[in-house]
Design an enzyme around this catalytic site. Structure first.
Site, PDB file in Angstrom:
ATOM      1  N   GLN A 187      10.598  -8.061  10.064  1.00  0.00           N
ATOM      2  CA  GLN A 187      11.959  -7.710   9.648  1.00  0.00           C
ATOM      3  C   GLN A 187      12.630  -8.970   9.088  1.00  0.00           C
ATOM      4  O   GLN A 187      12.560 -10.030   9.712  1.00  0.00           O
ATOM      5  CB  GLN A 187      12.764  -7.162  10.837  1.00  0.00           C
ATOM      6  CG  GLN A 187      12.189  -5.906  11.471  1.00  0.00           C
ATOM      7  CD  GLN A 187      12.414  -4.642  10.631  1.00  0.00           C
ATOM      8  OE1 GLN A 187      13.088  -4.677   9.601  1.00  0.00           O
ATOM      9  NE2 GLN A 187      11.833  -3.538  11.052  1.00  0.00           N
ATOM     10  N   TYR A 215       3.694   3.255  12.643  1.00  0.00           N
ATOM     11  CA  TYR A 215       4.206   2.175  11.783  1.00  0.00           C
ATOM     12  C   TYR A 215       4.770   1.038  12.656  1.00  0.00           C
ATOM     13  O   TYR A 215       5.886   0.562  12.430  1.00  0.00           O
ATOM     14  CB  TYR A 215       5.326   2.677  10.861  1.00  0.00           C
ATOM     15  CG  TYR A 215       5.073   3.989  10.166  1.00  0.00           C
ATOM     16  CD1 TYR A 215       4.424   4.025   8.928  1.00  0.00           C
ATOM     17  CD2 TYR A 215       5.490   5.206  10.719  1.00  0.00           C
ATOM     18  CE1 TYR A 215       4.217   5.230   8.268  1.00  0.00           C
ATOM     19  CE2 TYR A 215       5.272   6.408  10.072  1.00  0.00           C
ATOM     20  CZ  TYR A 215       4.633   6.418   8.854  1.00  0.00           C
ATOM     21  OH  TYR A 215       4.435   7.613   8.204  1.00  0.00           O
ATOM     22  N   ASN A 220       7.204  -5.221  17.026  1.00  0.00           N
ATOM     23  CA  ASN A 220       8.617  -5.626  17.040  1.00  0.00           C
ATOM     24  C   ASN A 220       9.468  -4.774  17.992  1.00  0.00           C
ATOM     25  O   ASN A 220      10.155  -5.306  18.868  1.00  0.00           O
ATOM     26  CB  ASN A 220       9.137  -5.525  15.597  1.00  0.00           C
ATOM     27  CG  ASN A 220      10.585  -5.920  15.459  1.00  0.00           C
ATOM     28  OD1 ASN A 220      10.999  -6.974  15.923  1.00  0.00           O
ATOM     29  ND2 ASN A 220      11.374  -5.058  14.825  1.00  0.00           N
ATOM     30  N   ASP A 298       8.979   4.085  11.923  1.00  0.00           N
ATOM     31  CA  ASP A 298       9.674   3.092  11.084  1.00  0.00           C
ATOM     32  C   ASP A 298       8.863   2.925   9.804  1.00  0.00           C
ATOM     33  O   ASP A 298       8.213   1.895   9.582  1.00  0.00           O
ATOM     34  CB  ASP A 298       9.775   1.764  11.872  1.00  0.00           C
ATOM     35  CG  ASP A 298      10.518   0.677  11.100  1.00  0.00           C
ATOM     36  OD1 ASP A 298      11.108   0.979  10.050  1.00  0.00           O
ATOM     37  OD2 ASP A 298      10.504  -0.480  11.563  1.00  0.00           O
ATOM     38  N   CYS A 323      14.436   2.313   6.060  1.00  0.00           N
ATOM     39  CA  CYS A 323      14.999   1.323   5.122  1.00  0.00           C
ATOM     40  C   CYS A 323      15.334   1.987   3.789  1.00  0.00           C
ATOM     41  O   CYS A 323      15.596   1.302   2.806  1.00  0.00           O
ATOM     42  CB  CYS A 323      14.037   0.152   4.933  1.00  0.00           C
ATOM     43  SG  CYS A 323      12.408   0.652   4.365  1.00  0.00           S
ATOM     44  N   GLU A 357      19.686  -0.156   5.934  1.00  0.00           N
ATOM     45  CA  GLU A 357      18.781   0.225   7.022  1.00  0.00           C
ATOM     46  C   GLU A 357      19.552   1.188   7.932  1.00  0.00           C
ATOM     47  O   GLU A 357      20.729   0.945   8.235  1.00  0.00           O
ATOM     48  CB  GLU A 357      18.381  -1.047   7.784  1.00  0.00           C
ATOM     49  CG  GLU A 357      17.358  -0.848   8.844  1.00  0.00           C
ATOM     50  CD  GLU A 357      15.946  -1.212   8.391  1.00  0.00           C
ATOM     51  OE1 GLU A 357      15.782  -1.848   7.338  1.00  0.00           O
ATOM     52  OE2 GLU A 357      15.005  -0.832   9.090  1.00  0.00           O
TER      53      GLU A 357
HETATM   54  C1  LIG Z   1       9.134  -1.030   7.715  1.00  0.00           C
HETATM   55  S1  LIG Z   1       7.659  -1.710   8.390  1.00  0.00           S
HETATM   56  C2  LIG Z   1       8.005  -1.587  10.098  1.00  0.00           C
HETATM   57  C3  LIG Z   1       7.133  -2.384  11.013  1.00  0.00           C
HETATM   58  C4  LIG Z   1       7.666  -2.581  12.446  1.00  0.00           C
HETATM   59  N1  LIG Z   1       8.209  -1.365  13.004  1.00  0.00           N
HETATM   60  C5  LIG Z   1       8.686  -3.694  12.531  1.00  0.00           C
HETATM   61  O1  LIG Z   1       9.835  -3.438  12.925  1.00  0.00           O
HETATM   62  O2  LIG Z   1       8.340  -4.847  12.199  1.00  0.00           O
HETATM   63  C6  LIG Z   1       6.525  -0.426   8.043  1.00  0.00           C
HETATM   64  C7  LIG Z   1       5.132  -0.648   8.589  1.00  0.00           C
HETATM   65  O3  LIG Z   1       4.358   0.513   8.256  1.00  0.00           O
HETATM   66  C8  LIG Z   1       3.038   0.114   7.962  1.00  0.00           C
HETATM   67  N2  LIG Z   1       2.468   1.214   7.142  1.00  0.00           N
HETATM   68  C9  LIG Z   1       2.555   1.422   5.811  1.00  0.00           C
HETATM   69  N3  LIG Z   1       1.968   2.588   5.476  1.00  0.00           N
HETATM   70  C10 LIG Z   1       1.501   3.134   6.642  1.00  0.00           C
HETATM   71  C11 LIG Z   1       0.792   4.316   6.952  1.00  0.00           C
HETATM   72  N4  LIG Z   1       0.456   5.205   6.001  1.00  0.00           N
HETATM   73  N5  LIG Z   1       0.483   4.568   8.240  1.00  0.00           N
HETATM   74  C12 LIG Z   1       0.814   3.685   9.211  1.00  0.00           C
HETATM   75  N6  LIG Z   1       1.461   2.515   8.973  1.00  0.00           N
HETATM   76  C13 LIG Z   1       1.803   2.250   7.700  1.00  0.00           C
HETATM   77  C14 LIG Z   1       3.187  -1.217   7.270  1.00  0.00           C
HETATM   78  O4  LIG Z   1       2.008  -1.987   7.378  1.00  0.00           O
HETATM   79  C15 LIG Z   1       4.378  -1.835   8.027  1.00  0.00           C
HETATM   80  O5  LIG Z   1       3.931  -2.629   9.102  1.00  0.00           O
END
Ligand SMILES: C[S@@+](CC[C@H](N)C(=O)[O-])C[C@H]1O[C@@H](n2cnc3c(N)ncnc32)[C@H](O)[C@@H]1O
Length: 365
Positions: A187, A215, A220, A298, A323, A357
């Site tokens: 983040q 996700y 975090n 997320d 987001c 967000e």
């Molecule tokens: C907005 S970030 C949130 C990460 C975490 N919740 C944080 O607060 O740091 C979205 C996350 O989704 C993962 N992601 C993207 N596409 C995905 C998918 N199809 N399935 C699972 N995870 C995915 C990314 O690698 C990333 O870590």
């Protein structure tokens, strides 16, 4: 906030009067989600300057450079939105780069990653092969400025000291340590991040039973929220993020979480018993052994795909961190057929940009 590049820089494009732009964002969100009849929009404001733990600049004309509103590059001397450790490091680093032909030659971009813990990492991205002479020079600068450096070039990554920073977040008076790995998602605004985690921990404090997170990144939300539940299963698509999440769990002595690399689409197949995954077996995870009360999602800006949207409707409590208000709106249209919005919060994670967000708590009707 004062910034002499405002009006030119393509990054901060909203009104520099922070209160005004926050009001504009709040009105935008209230208008977009009007049909859900939300009684109370909670608003969490950011620090007005020095709030970004990640920043990327181009190296151009012997200087840091940004893209302008019309997309041309222009040199900058300072950037008031980055955390203080980055802000004060920038001129010192530039001086070192300017006087070193080895560091300066074919340098394309400079990225910073820092933390509230003041641990700072610089990634230097090149259009040349990085040799021993470069390593010696980067080590000298790394010692002199007390930072870690990663050199990147095509098919090459050279680590001077370490390729991560340690972040320390305070969540309701308790400290959590996190490894924030270079080139994996974290983040960007740690002050707002603390508020988001506290919000999610607070709304789920009485849910009990087990917790599923999709996700999950590097854990975090997972680590602090794990204390509200018996068992936790957290999944994510990125191998590096899952590796870091497992390390973060150990770093904090937390024992009730299992992390496994599965995309949300794969998790849906596993949950619906459409496909077996060795990754689940290897991690000794039996999905039938969980009694989930709550799911947290997320996702990236694209929001949820249809199958994940359908899956989360199986859970009594849904915490949706988003987001992108537009994909959140699309997803809520569907999820509210089975669930009611109980709380809605807007977090100003990205001041001076139009990005917003949000976090929503939904409970089954
Ligand atoms: C907005 S970030 C949130 C990460 C975490 N919740 C944080 O607060 O740091 C979205 C996350 O989704 C993962 N992601 C993207 N596409 C995905 C998918 N199809 N399935 C699972 N995870 C995915 C990314 O690698 C990333 O870590």
């Amino acid at each position: 906030m004062n910034c002499k590049y405002f009006g030119k820089c393509g990054s901060c494009i909203l009104d520099l009067n922070y209160k005004n732009q926050l009001e504009i964002k709040k009105n935008k969100i209230q208008k977009l989600f009007k049909e859900f009849d939300i009684k109370d929009f909670e608003v969490f404001q950011s620090k007005e300057s020095h709030f970004r733990a990640r920043a990327e600049f181009r190296f151009f004309k012997d200087s840091f450079a940004m893209h302008s509103i019309d997309n041309s590059l222009f040199p900058i001397e300072a950037c008031p939105i980055v955390l203080e450790p980055i802000f004060f490091l920038m001129p010192k680093l530039l001086e070192e780069i300017r006087k070193s032909t080895i560091l300066k030659e074919k340098l394309y971009a400079i990225e910073f990653l820092s933390s509230l813990n003041k641990d700072t990492l610089v990634t230097l991205i090149y259009h040349k092969k990085l040799d021993e002479a470069w390593q010696d020079e980067a080590l000298r600068v790394s010692n002199c400025l007390n930072i870690s450096i990663v050199g990147r070039s095509r098919k090459q990554k050279v680590v001077i000291k370490k390729d991560y920073v340690i972040e320390k977040l305070k969540i309701f008076n308790k400290d959590y340590s996190y490894i924030h790995q270079e080139a994996t998602f974290t983040q960007p605004n740690p002050y707002i991040n603390q508020k988001m985690i506290e919000w999610a921990k607070d709304v789920s404090k009485d849910f009990g039973y087990d917790f599923l997170e999709l996700y999950c990144g590097s854990g975090n939300f997972t680590l602090p929220l794990s204390e509200n539940f018996n068992k936790v299963l957290a999944t994510e698509i990125s191998k590096n993020s899952i590796k870091t999440a497992i390390k973060n769990c150990k770093l904090n002595g937390i024992e009730n979480i299992k992390f496994v690399r599965l995309s949300s689409e794969e998790f849906v197949k596993a949950f619906n018993k459409e496909r077996e995954f060795n990754r689940l077996k290897q991690a000794n995870i039996d999905l039938d052994s969980y009694n989930f009360s709550t799911v947290l999602i997320d996702p990236p800006r694209a929001g949820l795909d249809e199958t994940t949207r359908d899956l989360i409707k199986n859970f009594k409590n849904i915490i949706y961190i988003s987001c992108n208000p537009n994909t959140l709106f699309r997803d809520l249209k569907d999820i509210t057929k089975t669930h009611t919005i109980k709380r809605f919060a807007m977090f100003d994670q990205f001041p001076y940009t139009p990005h917003i967000e949000s976090a929503v708590l939904l409970v089954r009707h």
